[in-house]
Design a protein around this motif. Structure first.
Motif, PDB file in Angstrom:
ATOM      1  N   ASP A  89       0.825  -1.201   0.000  1.00 10.71           N
ATOM      2  CA  ASP A  89       0.000   0.000   0.000  1.00 10.71           C
ATOM      3  C   ASP A  89       0.867   1.264   0.000  1.00 10.71           C
ATOM      4  O   ASP A  89       0.538   2.260  -0.663  1.00 10.71           O
ATOM      5  N   ARG A  90       1.963   1.225   0.750  1.00 13.42           N
ATOM      6  CA  ARG A  90       2.881   2.371   0.788  1.00 13.42           C
ATOM      7  C   ARG A  90       3.462   2.652  -0.594  1.00 13.42           C
ATOM      8  O   ARG A  90       3.610   3.804  -1.000  1.00 13.42           O
ATOM      9  N   MET A  91       3.812   1.600  -1.320  1.00 12.51           N
ATOM     10  CA  MET A  91       4.429   1.792  -2.624  1.00 12.51           C
ATOM     11  C   MET A  91       3.429   2.289  -3.667  1.00 12.51           C
ATOM     12  O   MET A  91       3.782   3.071  -4.557  1.00 12.51           O
ATOM     13  N   VAL A  92       2.190   1.855  -3.568  1.00  9.00           N
ATOM     14  CA  VAL A  92       1.167   2.405  -4.471  1.00  9.00           C
ATOM     15  C   VAL A  92       0.994   3.888  -4.187  1.00  9.00           C
ATOM     16  O   VAL A  92       0.922   4.712  -5.115  1.00  9.00           O
ATOM     17  N   ARG A  93       0.951   4.258  -2.901  1.00  7.58           N
ATOM     18  CA  ARG A  93       0.846   5.679  -2.540  1.00  7.58           C
ATOM     19  C   ARG A  93       2.045   6.464  -3.072  1.00  7.58           C
ATOM     20  O   ARG A  93       1.891   7.581  -3.576  1.00  7.58           O
ATOM     21  N   LEU A  94       3.222   5.867  -2.971  1.00  5.59           N
ATOM     22  CA  LEU A  94       4.426   6.539  -3.447  1.00  5.59           C
ATOM     23  C   LEU A  94       4.324   6.875  -4.921  1.00  5.59           C
ATOM     24  O   LEU A  94       4.595   8.006  -5.351  1.00  5.59           O
ATOM     25  N   VAL A  95       3.942   5.895  -5.729  1.00  4.04           N
ATOM     26  CA  VAL A  95       3.877   6.114  -7.176  1.00  4.04           C
ATOM     27  C   VAL A  95       2.752   7.080  -7.536  1.00  4.04           C
ATOM     28  O   VAL A  95       2.907   7.924  -8.417  1.00  4.04           O
ATOM     29  N   GLU A  96       1.630   6.965  -6.854  1.00  2.00           N
ATOM     30  CA  GLU A  96       0.477   7.792  -7.205  1.00  2.00           C
ATOM     31  C   GLU A  96       0.590   9.231  -6.701  1.00  2.00           C
ATOM     32  O   GLU A  96       0.108  10.162  -7.353  1.00  2.00           O
ATOM     33  N   THR A  97       1.228   9.424  -5.538  1.00  2.00           N
ATOM     34  CA  THR A  97       1.247  10.767  -4.935  1.00  2.00           C
ATOM     35  C   THR A  97       2.643  11.330  -4.736  1.00  2.00           C
ATOM     36  O   THR A  97       2.791  12.529  -4.454  1.00  2.00           O
ATOM     37  N   GLY A  98       3.684  10.489  -4.840  1.00  2.00           N
ATOM     38  CA  GLY A  98       5.042  10.961  -4.599  1.00  2.00           C
ATOM     39  C   GLY A  98       5.342  11.191  -3.136  1.00  2.00           C
ATOM     40  O   GLY A  98       6.311  11.882  -2.798  1.00  2.00           O
ATOM     41  N   THR A  99       4.538  10.600  -2.248  1.00  2.00           N
ATOM     42  CA  THR A  99       4.763  10.771  -0.814  1.00  2.00           C
ATOM     43  C   THR A  99       4.703   9.427  -0.097  1.00  2.00           C
ATOM     44  O   THR A  99       4.095   8.466  -0.580  1.00  2.00           O
ATOM     45  N   LEU A 100       5.337   9.397   1.072  1.00  2.00           N
ATOM     46  CA  LEU A 100       5.269   8.256   1.978  1.00  2.00           C
ATOM     47  C   LEU A 100       4.977   8.768   3.373  1.00  2.00           C
ATOM     48  O   LEU A 100       5.247   9.927   3.701  1.00  2.00           O
ATOM     49  N   GLU A 101       4.462   7.880   4.215  1.00  2.00           N
ATOM     50  CA  GLU A 101       4.276   8.230   5.618  1.00  2.00           C
ATOM     51  C   GLU A 101       5.578   7.994   6.361  1.00  2.00           C
ATOM     52  O   GLU A 101       6.112   6.881   6.373  1.00  2.00           O
ATOM     53  N   ALA A 102       6.117   9.056   6.973  1.00  7.23           N
ATOM     54  CA  ALA A 102       7.346   8.941   7.752  1.00  7.23           C
ATOM     55  C   ALA A 102       7.065   8.228   9.065  1.00  7.23           C
ATOM     56  O   ALA A 102       5.906   8.002   9.435  1.00  7.23           O
ATOM     57  N   ILE A 103       8.121   7.887   9.784  1.00  6.25           N
ATOM     58  CA  ILE A 103       7.974   7.098  10.993  1.00  6.25           C
ATOM     59  C   ILE A 103       7.194   7.837  12.074  1.00  6.25           C
ATOM     60  O   ILE A 103       6.602   7.216  12.961  1.00  6.25           O
ATOM     61  N   ASP A 104       7.133   9.179  11.986  1.00  3.64           N
ATOM     62  CA  ASP A 104       6.370   9.951  12.966  1.00  3.64           C
ATOM     63  C   ASP A 104       4.940  10.238  12.505  1.00  3.64           C
ATOM     64  O   ASP A 104       4.194  10.968  13.161  1.00  3.64           O
TER      65      ASP A 104
END
Length: 258
Positions: free
Chosen positions: A195-210
């Motif tokens: 799910d994180r990688m789909v978000r990365l490709v679609e939005t160019g963002t990831l959720e950081a550890i905080d």
């Protein structure tokens, strides 16, 4: 259609010590970062991995490291720039010879472990690595940490550079990898990672550890082959990306297998 490369570190078994499932992983990824012997890998195993990658149409990249076999290349080595330049040239050349023997070609370079993390921001070792790549073959592409100064320096030197994100690693709010010494640095849930990688490709963002959002512009996604359940994670990532309409393909073209 958005596209992304999927890469993994391979050829890291040594003698009777087997690490990772290269054969299965090569059916999932599009690029293989093949060990060059300084952090892992022996000639027979590296040769086998190069041959298998070529048969699967997977692009081969050199994965040079600090000279740290006992520490798996995850410890900083205070080499002089001249020493490091020689070490990187040596490792790329070794893999080129092994790959050539099976009809394959090394297309890019991705430094490993502590070397990768050090040159992301270092002023001494980064130029040595860039110089080594230029001296061996300036047409070799470079895979580096997205958003790092190293990516900019390599581009300024005239190298073709691709930015990389890590599927199974946590990020700081500043876009750096969380140290493996910290809890939560490595992610293990295949669905969460996918799910994180789909978000990365679609939005160019990831959720950081905080919990904050960090912007990561990446051309390639790495799944570490030595993580528990690595193949399952890689399969989940690829399936999720393709289900979301993302084309998974190498950033460099591989020559067809003979």
């Amino acid at each position: 259609m958005p596209t992304i490369d999927l890469n993994s570190d391979m050829g890291e078994s040594f003698g009777r010590w087997e690490l990772g499932d290269d054969e299965t992983m090569l059916g999932v990824v599009t690029s293989a970062n093949v060990a060059c012997g300084f952090h892992a890998g022996d000639p027979e195993g590296i040769l086998a991995t190069a041959g298998a990658a070529h048969r699967n149409g997977v692009v081969i990249g050199a994965h040079p490291a600090y000279r740290d076999l006992a520490g798996f290349g995850r410890r900083y080595v205070d080499a002089t720039p001249a020493e490091l330049r020689g070490d990187v040239i040596y490792q790329i050349g070794a893999l080129q010879g092994l790959a050539r023997s099976v009809g394959a070609t090394v297309r890019y370079v991705k430094p490993h472990g502590a070397l990768y993390n050090t040159i992301a921001h270092d002023e001494k070792h980064a130029p040595a690595v860039i110089s080594a790549i230029q001296d061996v073959d300036p047409s070799l592409a470079v895979l580096g940490l997205a958003g790092s100064p190293f990516v900019d320096k390599a581009r300024e030197a005239g190298l073709t550079v691709y930015a990389e994100a890590f599927a199974d690693r946590a990020y700081t709010p500043g876009g750096e990898l969380v140290s493996r010494r910290e809890p939560g640095a490595v992610l293990h849930d295949p669905q969460v990672v996918a799910d994180r990688m789909v978000r990365l490709v679609e939005t160019g963002t990831l959720e950081a550890i905080d919990g904050s959002a960090v912007r990561i512009e990446a051309d390639s996604i790495c799944v570490h082959s030595d993580s528990p359940g690595a193949v399952t994670i890689a399969q989940a990532v690829r399936a999720a990306l393709e289900s979301a309409g993302v084309e998974v393909r190498a950033f460099a073209d591989a020559p067809s297998a003979a």
